[in-house]
Design a protein around this motif. Sequence first.
Motif, short mmCIF file in Angstrom:
data_model
loop_
_atom_site.label_atom_id
_atom_site.label_comp_id
_atom_site.label_asym_id
_atom_site.label_seq_id
_atom_site.Cartn_x
_atom_site.Cartn_y
_atom_site.Cartn_z
N ALA A 21 12.28 -29.30 26.79
CA ALA A 21 12.44 -30.60 26.30
C ALA A 21 12.81 -30.85 25.18
N ILE A 22 12.26 -30.03 24.14
CA ILE A 22 12.68 -30.13 22.72
C ILE A 22 14.28 -29.78 22.49
N ARG A 23 14.70 -28.73 23.12
CA ARG A 23 16.00 -28.14 23.14
C ARG A 23 16.93 -29.65 23.72
N SER A 49 14.24 -39.31 17.63
CA SER A 49 13.45 -38.58 16.46
C SER A 49 12.21 -38.74 16.81
N GLN A 50 11.56 -39.96 17.19
CA GLN A 50 10.09 -40.08 17.37
C GLN A 50 9.66 -39.30 18.30
N GLU A 51 10.42 -39.21 19.61
CA GLU A 51 9.92 -38.27 20.52
C GLU A 51 9.70 -36.61 20.31
N LEU A 52 10.96 -36.40 19.52
CA LEU A 52 11.09 -35.14 18.84
C LEU A 52 9.88 -34.50 17.98
N LYS A 102 20.42 -35.36 20.32
CA LYS A 102 20.38 -35.66 18.77
C LYS A 102 21.73 -35.28 18.21
N HIS A 103 22.04 -33.94 18.54
CA HIS A 103 23.39 -33.47 17.85
C HIS A 103 24.86 -34.26 18.45
N VAL A 104 24.64 -34.94 19.71
CA VAL A 104 25.72 -35.68 20.03
C VAL A 104 25.74 -36.65 19.27
N PHE A 105 24.78 -37.40 19.08
CA PHE A 105 24.63 -38.70 18.45
C PHE A 105 25.17 -38.59 16.70
N THR A 106 25.39 -37.14 16.38
CA THR A 106 26.02 -37.14 15.05
C THR A 106 27.38 -37.69 15.27
N TRP A 107 28.09 -37.16 16.29
CA TRP A 107 29.38 -37.89 16.86
C TRP A 107 29.55 -39.49 16.92
N TRP A 108 28.31 -40.16 17.41
CA TRP A 108 28.20 -41.31 17.55
C TRP A 108 28.31 -42.17 16.01
#
Length: 254
Positions: free
Chosen positions: A209-211, A129-132, A217-223
């Motif tokens: 890079a943003i994509r 999130s910070q890098e984004l 980040k979307h994958v981490f919603t499954w996390w």
Amino acid sequence: MKEREAVTITGLVLFLALFWLGFLFHQSPRFAGSLWGGVFGVSGATLMLVPLAYLIIKRVKTLKQAVTRFVSMRTLLAWHIYAGVVGPIFVLFHTGHKFESPLGIALTSMTIIVVLSGFTGRYLLGRISQELKEKRTMLDGLNSSYQETLQRLRTCCADKTAQLKPFDGFFSRLLAGAFFSVQEQESETMSIGLRAIRLSDAIADLEYAIRTHDTIKHVFTWWLRIHITLSMVLYALLALHVWAAIHFGLRWFS
């Protein structure tokens, strides 16, 4: 996580990850049933309920509105993080490094897994999130510079901008020097044009890079869903352990 908080939590998680290995050197079969074993067990179990309370407050709107009048969600999150690490450490102290029953082994294993999954997800998600945020700020700056450069190019050099179009690709840019003389490259037209090409290249790289970060980040919603599921399994095992302790008799004050 803030830097100081991250260092503290990282240290506690590392301690937890290594402390359970103490059974290789030390075992106390009666400690779990002793007074201090009971104190550690009850304290640890109570602290482990704090993340559950946070989860409920976060998802029940009316409860969230009532609680946040007195305590902010940021503070509740901090309590969730610290209690979610300190509680399991107390629970490991409670075991006395005695891992014999299937329930005890399952509960200890699930406790460590939940803590590690929570820490990993929280840390990585925070970093992403910070890098984004930083990359989007950089992208805004590059887009602004690119628009200014294009405006200058249209204003002062409109008749020569077409010369740059064939050299807007990566490999063609490498060959640009062979097609333009030093004087042309140093002229205002070519200087602004090449700057525009380089800016567009930087923008494309940054957007890619943003994509990529968005995908991660979307994958981490499954996390998060997996982490919550594992936590529910942990609470079920904890409840079963408490029931077994009561059913078969408490020895904490004997």
